[in-house]
Motif scaffolding. Structure first.
Motif, short mmCIF file in Angstrom:
data_model
loop_
_atom_site.label_atom_id
_atom_site.label_comp_id
_atom_site.label_asym_id
_atom_site.label_seq_id
_atom_site.Cartn_x
_atom_site.Cartn_y
_atom_site.Cartn_z
N ALA A 32 -8.26 -3.70 9.05
CA ALA A 32 -6.95 -4.25 8.71
C ALA A 32 -6.08 -3.15 8.11
CB ALA A 32 -7.10 -5.41 7.72
N HIS A 33 -4.79 -3.30 8.27
CA HIS A 33 -3.84 -2.37 7.64
C HIS A 33 -3.68 -2.72 6.17
CE1 HIS A 33 -0.34 0.07 6.86
NE2 HIS A 33 0.38 -0.99 6.56
N VAL A 34 -3.69 -1.71 5.30
CA VAL A 34 -3.47 -1.91 3.86
C VAL A 34 -2.05 -1.44 3.53
CG1 VAL A 34 -4.27 -1.39 1.53
CG2 VAL A 34 -5.92 -1.54 3.40
N ASN A 59 1.69 -4.22 19.78
CA ASN A 59 1.57 -2.76 19.78
C ASN A 59 0.85 -2.21 18.56
OD1 ASN A 59 3.04 -2.48 22.23
ND2 ASN A 59 4.96 -2.77 21.10
N ARG A 60 0.54 -3.09 17.61
CA ARG A 60 -0.18 -2.65 16.41
C ARG A 60 -1.64 -2.31 16.73
NH1 ARG A 60 1.09 -4.50 10.81
NH2 ARG A 60 -1.16 -4.63 10.69
N LYS A 61 -2.17 -1.36 15.95
CA LYS A 61 -3.59 -1.03 16.09
C LYS A 61 -4.47 -2.07 15.41
CE LYS A 61 -2.91 3.99 16.36
NZ LYS A 61 -3.23 5.31 15.74
N THR A 62 -3.89 -2.78 14.43
CA THR A 62 -4.64 -3.78 13.69
C THR A 62 -3.96 -5.14 13.80
OG1 THR A 62 -3.44 -3.22 11.67
CG2 THR A 62 -5.54 -2.12 12.03
N ALA A 63 -4.77 -6.19 13.86
CA ALA A 63 -4.22 -7.55 14.01
C ALA A 63 -3.91 -8.19 12.67
CB ALA A 63 -5.22 -8.42 14.77
N TYR A 64 -4.35 -7.54 11.57
CA TYR A 64 -4.16 -8.12 10.25
C TYR A 64 -3.64 -7.09 9.26
CZ TYR A 64 -7.18 -11.91 11.96
OH TYR A 64 -7.71 -12.94 12.68
N SER A 65 -2.92 -7.58 8.26
CA SER A 65 -2.55 -6.77 7.08
C SER A 65 -3.23 -7.37 5.87
CB SER A 65 -1.03 -6.77 6.87
OG SER A 65 -0.37 -6.05 7.89
N LEU A 66 -3.82 -6.52 5.04
CA LEU A 66 -4.50 -6.97 3.83
C LEU A 66 -3.46 -7.03 2.70
CD1 LEU A 66 -7.90 -5.50 2.55
CD2 LEU A 66 -6.23 -6.63 1.11
N ILE A 67 -3.04 -8.22 2.32
CA ILE A 67 -1.89 -8.37 1.42
C ILE A 67 -2.23 -8.79 0.00
CG2 ILE A 67 -0.31 -8.83 3.32
CD1 ILE A 67 -0.43 -11.82 2.47
N ALA A 68 -3.47 -9.22 -0.25
CA ALA A 68 -3.80 -9.69 -1.60
C ALA A 68 -5.31 -9.71 -1.77
CB ALA A 68 -3.22 -11.09 -1.85
N GLY A 69 -5.73 -9.74 -3.02
CA GLY A 69 -7.15 -9.80 -3.31
C GLY A 69 -7.42 -10.56 -4.58
N TYR A 70 -8.59 -11.20 -4.64
CA TYR A 70 -9.00 -11.90 -5.86
C TYR A 70 -9.77 -10.95 -6.77
CZ TYR A 70 -7.72 -16.59 -4.32
OH TYR A 70 -7.01 -17.71 -3.94
N LYS A 71 -9.31 -10.87 -8.02
CA LYS A 71 -10.03 -10.15 -9.06
C LYS A 71 -10.56 -11.22 -10.00
CE LYS A 71 -9.35 -6.67 -12.66
NZ LYS A 71 -8.32 -5.95 -13.45
N ASP A 72 -11.81 -11.56 -9.84
CA ASP A 72 -12.38 -12.77 -10.46
C ASP A 72 -11.58 -13.97 -9.96
OD1 ASP A 72 -14.31 -11.27 -11.87
OD2 ASP A 72 -12.85 -10.82 -13.43
#
Length: 236
Positions: A32-34, A59-72
């Motif tokens: 995924a793209h960050v 045309n993107r190399k990745t199908a997803y963008s990593l937009i958030a994450g859980y910290k606990d």
């Protein structure tokens, strides 16, 4: 701001470079793209749950963008394109107390040697009265520890130069400010990350001493939305 594309959960695996992250989706490892050049190392920990935005550009190399994450239990948005978007929305809706009087909102305007995120004006179309103008720089904040949020999470000479240029804006008789967008909720306060970038912290305090507005607002964050909504204390 509602995220207008589909979002899904995934398990974070690794981040080999600034722009690439590998995640596990239904037992398949996917790249995924960050959209964040910061380190985010306290968020992107192997095994943590992350939020992906499904992209529709063939045309993107990745199908997803990593937009958030859980910290606990805390969900932190890490999309570096988000702060300006939600600030524009907040300005239009009169959410930012210090800037409610500015009615005209322009993006990406230059003063001196710097391009700032916003140029605001108290009267729509009145661009000749410099004392009605306000230049605003926006900084996204993702670094948090025990409710304390800090910026930057990596050295930023560009950020320091922006602060020094804001001082020149203020000296010209115009308004000037920097808004730290805390890309999470339920935090205690904000402070400059002097341990990471002492020069930035010194420039921020110098800007404050010269009349530049220093603001910090946190955000309501869900897996498919983010909204700027509440001022938080600042410790300089």
């Amino acid at each position: 701001m509602k995220i207008d594309k589909k979002t899904i959960r995934a398990e974070f695996v690794k981040r080999p470079n600034r722009f690439q992250g590998f995640v596990n989706i239904n037992d398949e490892e996917v790249m995924a793209h960050v959209p964040n050049t910061g380190r985010c190392k306290e968020i992107l920990i192997p095994g943590c749950t992350v939020i992906l935005r499904k992209e529709d550009n063939p045309n993107r190399k990745t199908a997803y963008s990593l937009i958030a994450g859980y910290k606990d239990e805390r969900l932190i948005n890490i999309d570096s394109q988000v702060p300006n978007k939600i600030v524009e929305e907040a300005l239009a809706n009169g959410v930012i107390d210090e800037l409610k009087e500015y009615k005209d909102i322009l993006r990406e305007k230059t003063f001196g040697n710097s391009r700032f995120d916003f140029k605001l004006n108290k009267v729509e179309g009145d661009y000749d009265a410099f004392d009605q103008e306000y230049y605003l720089e926006v900084k996204g904040v993702t670094l948090e520890e025990d409710g304390e949020t800090r910026f930057p999470d990596a050295p930023t000479d560009r950020g320091r130069k922006h602060l020094l240029e804001l001082i020149e804006v203020k000296k010209s008789g115009r308004g000037a400010g920097v808004l730290f967008v805390i890309q999470m909720d339920d935090v205690k306060y904000f402070r400059p990350n002097d341990e990471m970038d002492k020069a930035f912290g010194e420039a921020l305090r110098l800007a404050k001493d010269n009349g530049v507005d220093i603001m910090a607002y946190c955000s309501k964050v869900t897996e498919d939305s983010i909204t700027l909504y509440k001022k938080i204390p600042i410790k300089l």
